[in-house]
Design a protein around this motif. Structure first.
Motif, PDB file in Angstrom:
ATOM      1  N   ARG A  41       5.609  11.042 -12.452  1.00 36.15           N
ATOM      2  CA  ARG A  41       6.219  10.700 -11.226  1.00 36.15           C
ATOM      3  C   ARG A  41       5.663   9.343 -10.722  1.00 36.15           C
ATOM      4  O   ARG A  41       4.365   9.236 -10.908  1.00 36.15           O
ATOM      5  CB  ARG A  41       5.748  11.721 -10.364  1.00 36.15           C
ATOM      6  CG  ARG A  41       6.279  12.996 -10.455  1.00 36.15           C
ATOM      7  CD  ARG A  41       5.766  14.171  -9.482  1.00 36.15           C
ATOM      8  NE  ARG A  41       6.427  15.416  -9.655  1.00 36.15           N
ATOM      9  CZ  ARG A  41       6.087  16.550 -10.402  1.00 36.15           C
ATOM     10  NH1 ARG A  41       4.680  16.247 -10.815  1.00 36.15           N
ATOM     11  NH2 ARG A  41       6.465  17.636 -10.310  1.00 36.15           N
ATOM     12  N   ILE A  42       6.555   8.665 -10.134  1.00 32.55           N
ATOM     13  CA  ILE A  42       6.038   7.287  -9.775  1.00 32.55           C
ATOM     14  C   ILE A  42       6.097   7.450  -8.119  1.00 32.55           C
ATOM     15  O   ILE A  42       6.894   7.789  -7.360  1.00 32.55           O
ATOM     16  CB  ILE A  42       7.013   6.335 -10.071  1.00 32.55           C
ATOM     17  CG1 ILE A  42       7.392   5.828 -11.572  1.00 32.55           C
ATOM     18  CG2 ILE A  42       6.772   4.829  -9.462  1.00 32.55           C
ATOM     19  CD1 ILE A  42       6.014   5.770 -12.350  1.00 32.55           C
ATOM     20  N   LEU A  43       4.994   7.077  -7.675  1.00 27.72           N
ATOM     21  CA  LEU A  43       4.599   7.240  -6.424  1.00 27.72           C
ATOM     22  C   LEU A  43       4.258   5.999  -5.768  1.00 27.72           C
ATOM     23  O   LEU A  43       3.595   5.055  -6.111  1.00 27.72           O
ATOM     24  CB  LEU A  43       3.546   8.174  -6.224  1.00 27.72           C
ATOM     25  CG  LEU A  43       3.472   9.622  -6.658  1.00 27.72           C
ATOM     26  CD1 LEU A  43       2.171  10.283  -6.457  1.00 27.72           C
ATOM     27  CD2 LEU A  43       4.618  10.413  -6.361  1.00 27.72           C
ATOM     28  N   ALA A  44       4.719   5.984  -4.358  1.00 27.34           N
ATOM     29  CA  ALA A  44       4.449   4.656  -3.577  1.00 27.34           C
ATOM     30  C   ALA A  44       3.665   5.065  -2.498  1.00 27.34           C
ATOM     31  O   ALA A  44       3.962   6.214  -1.853  1.00 27.34           O
ATOM     32  CB  ALA A  44       5.700   4.020  -3.248  1.00 27.34           C
ATOM     33  N   PRO A  45       2.713   4.338  -2.069  1.00 27.89           N
ATOM     34  CA  PRO A  45       1.996   4.704  -0.711  1.00 27.89           C
ATOM     35  C   PRO A  45       2.810   4.600   0.531  1.00 27.89           C
ATOM     36  O   PRO A  45       3.637   3.756   0.561  1.00 27.89           O
ATOM     37  CB  PRO A  45       0.728   3.672  -0.661  1.00 27.89           C
ATOM     38  CG  PRO A  45       1.177   2.466  -1.459  1.00 27.89           C
ATOM     39  CD  PRO A  45       2.179   3.168  -2.586  1.00 27.89           C
ATOM     40  N   THR A  46       2.319   5.178   1.478  1.00 22.53           N
ATOM     41  CA  THR A  46       3.031   5.262   2.891  1.00 22.53           C
ATOM     42  C   THR A  46       2.533   3.872   3.439  1.00 22.53           C
ATOM     43  O   THR A  46       1.372   3.530   3.105  1.00 22.53           O
ATOM     44  CB  THR A  46       2.692   6.325   3.618  1.00 22.53           C
ATOM     45  OG1 THR A  46       1.519   6.527   3.821  1.00 22.53           O
ATOM     46  CG2 THR A  46       3.678   7.624   2.926  1.00 22.53           C
ATOM     47  N   ALA A  47       3.052   3.546   4.758  1.00 27.02           N
ATOM     48  CA  ALA A  47       2.553   2.329   5.287  1.00 27.02           C
ATOM     49  C   ALA A  47       1.372   2.829   5.933  1.00 27.02           C
ATOM     50  O   ALA A  47       0.383   1.878   5.888  1.00 27.02           O
ATOM     51  CB  ALA A  47       3.686   2.183   6.414  1.00 27.02           C
ATOM     52  N   TRP A  56      -2.643   6.611 -12.758  1.00 32.95           N
ATOM     53  CA  TRP A  56      -2.691   5.313 -13.052  1.00 32.95           C
ATOM     54  C   TRP A  56      -2.170   4.312 -11.956  1.00 32.95           C
ATOM     55  O   TRP A  56      -1.034   4.756 -11.256  1.00 32.95           O
ATOM     56  CB  TRP A  56      -2.071   4.721 -14.390  1.00 32.95           C
ATOM     57  CG  TRP A  56      -2.706   5.459 -15.480  1.00 32.95           C
ATOM     58  CD1 TRP A  56      -2.274   6.935 -16.134  1.00 32.95           C
ATOM     59  CD2 TRP A  56      -3.737   5.054 -16.369  1.00 32.95           C
ATOM     60  NE1 TRP A  56      -3.087   7.310 -17.026  1.00 32.95           N
ATOM     61  CE2 TRP A  56      -3.752   6.237 -17.193  1.00 32.95           C
ATOM     62  CE3 TRP A  56      -4.413   4.012 -16.460  1.00 32.95           C
ATOM     63  CZ2 TRP A  56      -4.772   6.152 -18.445  1.00 32.95           C
ATOM     64  CZ3 TRP A  56      -5.549   4.017 -17.486  1.00 32.95           C
ATOM     65  CH2 TRP A  56      -5.503   5.056 -18.359  1.00 32.95           C
ATOM     66  N   ALA A  57      -2.657   3.380 -11.450  1.00 32.67           N
ATOM     67  CA  ALA A  57      -2.258   2.454 -10.587  1.00 32.67           C
ATOM     68  C   ALA A  57      -1.591   1.060 -11.005  1.00 32.67           C
ATOM     69  O   ALA A  57      -2.350   0.628 -12.195  1.00 32.67           O
ATOM     70  CB  ALA A  57      -3.662   2.132  -9.449  1.00 32.67           C
ATOM     71  N   TYR A  58      -0.661   0.806 -10.593  1.00 33.59           N
ATOM     72  CA  TYR A  58      -0.036  -0.667 -10.828  1.00 33.59           C
ATOM     73  C   TYR A  58       0.177  -1.413  -9.797  1.00 33.59           C
ATOM     74  O   TYR A  58       0.700  -0.830  -8.852  1.00 33.59           O
ATOM     75  CB  TYR A  58       0.966  -0.373 -11.823  1.00 33.59           C
ATOM     76  CG  TYR A  58       0.786   0.760 -12.934  1.00 33.59           C
ATOM     77  CD1 TYR A  58       0.365  -0.064 -14.197  1.00 33.59           C
ATOM     78  CD2 TYR A  58       1.070   1.789 -13.105  1.00 33.59           C
ATOM     79  CE1 TYR A  58       0.339   0.579 -15.499  1.00 33.59           C
ATOM     80  CE2 TYR A  58       0.939   2.748 -13.973  1.00 33.59           C
ATOM     81  CZ  TYR A  58       0.645   2.143 -15.336  1.00 33.59           C
ATOM     82  OH  TYR A  58       0.113   2.840 -16.572  1.00 33.59           O
ATOM     83  N   ASP A  59       0.284  -2.675 -10.073  1.00 35.05           N
ATOM     84  CA  ASP A  59       0.619  -3.539  -8.808  1.00 35.05           C
ATOM     85  C   ASP A  59       2.313  -3.271  -8.587  1.00 35.05           C
ATOM     86  O   ASP A  59       2.530  -3.338  -7.373  1.00 35.05           O
ATOM     87  CB  ASP A  59       0.370  -5.114  -9.381  1.00 35.05           C
ATOM     88  CG  ASP A  59      -1.030  -5.392  -9.351  1.00 35.05           C
ATOM     89  OD1 ASP A  59      -1.726  -4.911  -8.965  1.00 35.05           O
ATOM     90  OD2 ASP A  59      -1.190  -6.287 -10.269  1.00 35.05           O
ATOM     91  N   SER A  60       3.186  -3.160  -9.469  1.00 33.55           N
ATOM     92  CA  SER A  60       4.527  -2.762  -9.214  1.00 33.55           C
ATOM     93  C   SER A  60       5.127  -2.223 -10.320  1.00 33.55           C
ATOM     94  O   SER A  60       4.449  -2.038 -11.415  1.00 33.55           O
ATOM     95  CB  SER A  60       5.107  -4.231  -9.018  1.00 33.55           C
ATOM     96  OG  SER A  60       4.964  -4.992 -10.225  1.00 33.55           O
ATOM     97  N   MET A  63       1.733  -1.738  -4.318  1.00 34.31           N
ATOM     98  CA  MET A  63       0.868  -0.906  -5.472  1.00 34.31           C
ATOM     99  C   MET A  63       1.839   0.298  -5.681  1.00 34.31           C
ATOM    100  O   MET A  63       2.424   0.910  -4.465  1.00 34.31           O
ATOM    101  CB  MET A  63      -0.405  -0.427  -5.052  1.00 34.31           C
ATOM    102  CG  MET A  63      -1.034   0.664  -6.145  1.00 34.31           C
ATOM    103  SD  MET A  63      -2.601   1.248  -5.555  1.00 34.31           S
ATOM    104  CE  MET A  63      -2.195   2.591  -4.220  1.00 34.31           C
ATOM    105  N   ILE A  64       1.955   0.794  -6.693  1.00 32.37           N
ATOM    106  CA  ILE A  64       2.404   2.174  -7.260  1.00 32.37           C
ATOM    107  C   ILE A  64       1.595   2.849  -7.927  1.00 32.37           C
ATOM    108  O   ILE A  64       0.575   2.448  -8.346  1.00 32.37           O
ATOM    109  CB  ILE A  64       3.860   2.066  -7.966  1.00 32.37           C
ATOM    110  CG1 ILE A  64       3.728   1.508  -9.251  1.00 32.37           C
ATOM    111  CG2 ILE A  64       4.959   1.318  -7.263  1.00 32.37           C
ATOM    112  CD1 ILE A  64       4.906   1.689 -10.312  1.00 32.37           C
ATOM    113  N   VAL A  65       2.043   4.250  -7.919  1.00 27.03           N
ATOM    114  CA  VAL A  65       1.079   5.193  -8.796  1.00 27.03           C
ATOM    115  C   VAL A  65       2.015   6.001  -9.626  1.00 27.03           C
ATOM    116  O   VAL A  65       2.775   6.358  -9.382  1.00 27.03           O
ATOM    117  CB  VAL A  65       0.184   6.137  -7.921  1.00 27.03           C
ATOM    118  CG1 VAL A  65      -0.579   7.067  -8.585  1.00 27.03           C
ATOM    119  CG2 VAL A  65      -0.673   5.438  -7.017  1.00 27.03           C
TER     120      VAL A  65
END
Length: 113
Positions: free
Chosen positions: A95-101, A55-59, A1-3
């Motif tokens: 900004r495109i953000l990716a969650p941490t592990a 907004w959330a996206y799968d990729s 997921m990305i935000v």
């Protein structure tokens, strides 16, 4: 997921005009094409006259496909034209953000609870 974190700055005392235009013309389209809105806010403290939506996206590919489909809708072009004519926006950022592990692990824990 990305935000996708989007921040729009409006001219002082004109944010309500932008929010109204967005609610009437863009919100229905973005719900249709983009799907998962995580939040839509206006600032109360700190830098004022800001609109923030998330907004959330799968990729990134998912994001691009959804935004491309929306861009093809003539109603989206109408909204962009009206927003430009309104002339209230002074700055736009995204900004495109990716969650941490560890956050992904937390989300998985929450799903199981």
């Amino acid at each position: 997921m990305i935000v996708d974190l989007r921040i729009y700055t409006c001219q002082p005392n004109r944010m309500a005009e932008f929010v109204k235009l967005y609610e009437d013309a863009a919100w229905p389209l973005q719900k249709k094409y983009l799907g998962r809105c995580l939040g839509w806010y206006t600032t109360v403290e700190g830098p004022l006259n800001r609109v923030v939506h998330i907004w959330a996206y799968d990729s990134q590919a998912d994001r691009e496909a959804r935004r491309t489909a929306m861009a093809k809708d003539p109603a989206w072009g109408d909204y962009l034209r009206k927003a430009a004519e309104l002339g209230v926006l002074t700055d736009m950022q995204n900004r495109i953000l990716a969650p941490t592990a560890f956050f992904k692990a937390y989300q998985d824990e929450q799903k199981q609870a």
